[in-house]
Design an enzyme around this catalytic site. Structure first.
Site, PDB file in Angstrom:
ATOM      1  N   HIS A 137       0.878  -1.289  -0.029  1.00 53.76           N
ATOM      2  CA  HIS A 137      -0.066   0.074   0.073  1.00 53.76           C
ATOM      3  C   HIS A 137       0.936   1.202  -0.100  1.00 53.76           C
ATOM      4  CE1 HIS A 137      -3.569  -2.360   1.505  1.00 53.76           C
ATOM      5  NE2 HIS A 137      -2.716  -3.069   2.060  1.00 53.76           N
TER       6      HIS A 137
ATOM      7  N   HIS B 223       1.355   3.626   8.412  1.00 50.26           N
ATOM      8  CA  HIS B 223       0.595   4.469   8.964  1.00 50.26           C
ATOM      9  C   HIS B 223       1.540   5.430   9.908  1.00 50.26           C
ATOM     10  CE1 HIS B 223      -3.351   3.137   8.029  1.00 50.26           C
ATOM     11  NE2 HIS B 223      -2.661   1.603   8.283  1.00 50.26           N
TER      12      HIS B 223
ATOM     13  N   ASP C  58       2.443  -6.987   2.530  1.00 45.75           N
ATOM     14  CA  ASP C  58       1.458  -6.003   2.954  1.00 45.75           C
ATOM     15  C   ASP C  58       2.108  -4.776   3.687  1.00 45.75           C
ATOM     16  OD1 ASP C  58      -1.008  -5.388   3.610  1.00 45.75           O
ATOM     17  OD2 ASP C  58      -1.626  -6.640   5.236  1.00 45.75           O
TER      18      ASP C  58
ATOM     19  N   ARG D 226      -0.289   4.230  -0.883  1.00 52.00           N
ATOM     20  CA  ARG D 226      -0.957   5.579  -0.179  1.00 52.00           C
ATOM     21  C   ARG D 226      -0.996   6.836  -1.129  1.00 52.00           C
ATOM     22  NH1 ARG D 226      -2.731   2.237   3.461  1.00 52.00           N
ATOM     23  NH2 ARG D 226      -1.586   1.674   5.154  1.00 52.00           N
TER      24      ARG D 226
HETATM   25  O1  DOR Z   1      -3.820  -4.317   8.530  1.00 56.66           O
HETATM   26  C1  DOR Z   1      -3.838  -3.862   7.258  1.00 56.66           C
HETATM   27  N1  DOR Z   1      -3.565  -2.605   6.704  1.00 56.66           N
HETATM   28  N2  DOR Z   1      -4.698  -4.628   6.601  1.00 56.66           N
HETATM   29  C2  DOR Z   1      -5.230  -4.135   5.438  1.00 56.66           C
HETATM   30  O2  DOR Z   1      -6.241  -4.979   4.760  1.00 56.66           O
HETATM   31  C3  DOR Z   1      -5.104  -2.795   4.791  1.00 56.66           C
HETATM   32  C4  DOR Z   1      -4.029  -2.274   5.560  1.00 56.66           C
HETATM   33  C5  DOR Z   1      -3.754  -0.720   5.054  1.00 56.66           C
HETATM   34  O3  DOR Z   1      -3.762  -0.230   4.079  1.00 56.66           O
HETATM   35  O4  DOR Z   1      -3.645   0.005   6.221  1.00 56.66           O
END
Ligand code: DOR
Length: 452
Positions: A66, A312, A308, A68
């Site tokens: 991800h 954040h 994954d 962002r």
């Molecule tokens: O923990 C997670 N964070 N699982 C997800 O499916 C999405 C991801 C995120 O985009 O933060």
């Protein structure tokens, strides 16, 4: 005698993981492709990479990140995320659609491809998200250039993508033919049990709220639908022993991803030690599940490892649970963590390569990648299996600036990353200008491109 064409780059003296075995050989590269393996000591070459003492692996493909952008630039963007990738030895990524706006239209996909041009350091493709307003368009969307395929969230996580009901999921699976990537957590059960998280007000309740049953129920449901439509699916971040048992009966349809963090961290310790930094969806679970994941990695049941990578900011993560967001960065630590597991004897180097290169190429039909063999893209992850290093927050290129593995000592480290014949990372430094390109997929190509 015709003179042999000179190489652009020869990677000399390394131990190379090839489909035929792990062998001491040089790798000759021309115009971005591997063209020769063997003793190339006498060859003319524009450049040489001295790989004596190092292992040369096919470029690592991370099929779940991800990044962002657009919409979450304070957490990450395509430039910082892809810099983290190449510093971690990753040569290609497949990026998730839960951005803002989410990637649910052709215009949103085009926008991401435009944003990536000249800014990404690794090759890249973007998933299109299934959403209630695009389910009838997915067969067209999944064939667009640069599209990694369709991703569906059955349970809500970060962002607003959600397809929770079977009729809608059926609509999604009935349109199109490429493998559909699934986040399998059952939304109804999540909603019913959310009070458990609020009441506990501590992340140790995360795997209690989002329990094994939540994952298993969703996996059963999606497997039944996949069977009904004969549609291949890819179950992301599988986290439970029970799902693995069910998935083992459906290998004709379903491929399986596990993450390094589910293999490395364990509840309850991770929540006591790391608090909300260890919070992700689906959650890190206890030792019984972790052991089952390892057994499935070793047996060959698991197809790919994906990081994954879900950054954040530290401030966001330090909100009181459960207001804290789920997810942790990982694209830069995937290779070091997994090499450390290799050093500890938990899996072989060859099995790791199958999970991170050949596996993603096979599962998603990525054109021209995944092996060190003639004709394949010259993407290489060059590693020192004996290097002793410590993972540090200060060395992370992700904009969020932290890793749950800060302070973790590992044996094994990525020393260089080669993308289509160009060294893009060496000794922890990025090299050159960003030159990442869109990945190409066999199943999405028009017939003329497939035979090119
Ligand atoms: O923990 C997670 N964070 N699982 C997800 O499916 C999405 C991801 C995120 O985009 O933060």
């Amino acid at each position: 005698m015709t003179p042999t064409l000179p190489f652009d780059l020869v990677v000399r003296g390394g131990t190379v993981v090839t489909p035929g075995g792990t062998v001491a050989t040089d790798v000759g590269i021309r115009e971005g492709k591997i063209v020769a393996l063997g003793d190339l000591g006498a060859a003319t070459t524009a450049a040489t990479f001295e790989a004596r003492g190092l292992h040369v692996l096919p470029g690592v493909i991370d099929s779940q990140v991800h990044f962002r952008e657009p919409g979450g630039l304070h957490k990450e963007d395509l430039a910082t995320g892809s810099t983290a990738a190449v510093l971690g030895g990753v040569t290609a990524v497949m990026e998730m659609p839960n951005t803002e706006p989410p990637t649910t239209t052709a215009a949103a996909l085009t926008e991401k491809l435009t944003l990536a041009r000249g800014r990404v350091r690794c090759d890249i493709a973007f998933y299109v998200g299934g959403a209630l307003d695009n389910l009838d368009d997915l067969d067209d969307l999944e064939r667009l250039p640069g599209c990694a395929g369709v991703k569906i969230f059955m349970g809500s996580s970060t962002g607003r993508l959600l397809v929770e009901h079977d009729e809608r999921l059926a609509q999604a699976l009935s349109r199109g033919h490429r493998r559909v990537a699934i986040h399998a957590e059952d939304e109804l059960r999540l909603r019913e049990r959310r009070h458990l998280a609020a009441e506990a007000a501590h992340p140790r309740a995360h795997p209690v709220w989002r329990d094994a049953e939540t994952a298993l129920t969703a996996t059963w449901r999606i497997l039944a639908l996949a069977r009904r439509f004969g549609r291949p699916i890819h179950v992301l971040h599988v986290s439970t022993a029970e799902e693995l048992e069910v998935l083992a009966m459906c290998k004709d349809l379903a491929t399986i991803e596990v993450t390094p963090q589910h293999l490395t961290l364990e509840a309850p310790d991770c929540y006591e030690r790391l608090g909300t930094l260890a919070q992700m969806n689906p959650p890190i679970r206890d030792g019984r599940h972790r052991e089952a994941l390892w057994a499935a990695v070793r047996s060959g049941l698991v197809d790919v490892l994906g990081s994954d990578h879900a950054p954040h900011t530290a401030d966001e993560k330090h909100r009181p649970y459960p207001q804290s967001p789920s997810g942790m960065p990982g694209v830069q630590t995937l290779v070091p963590l997994m090499l450390d597991h290799v050093a500890a004897g938990r899996l072989s180097l060859e099995r790791l390569v199958d999970l991170t290169s050949a596996g993603p190429a096979r599962v998603f039909g990525i054109a021209g990648k995944g092996r060190v063999a003639p004709g394949f893209d010259a993407d290489l992850t060059i590693v020192d299996l004996a290097a002793r290093r410590t993972i540090r927050n200060g060395e992370q290129a992700t904009r969020c600036g932290w890793t749950p593995f800060d302070g973790t000592k590992v044996v094994g480290w990525p020393m260089a990353t080669v993308l289509r014949g160009k060294v893009v990372m060496r000794d922890g430094q990025v090299v050159g200008e960003p030159g990442g390109r869109p990945l190409r997929f066999i199943d999405a190509m028009p017939p003329s491109a497939a035979v090119e």
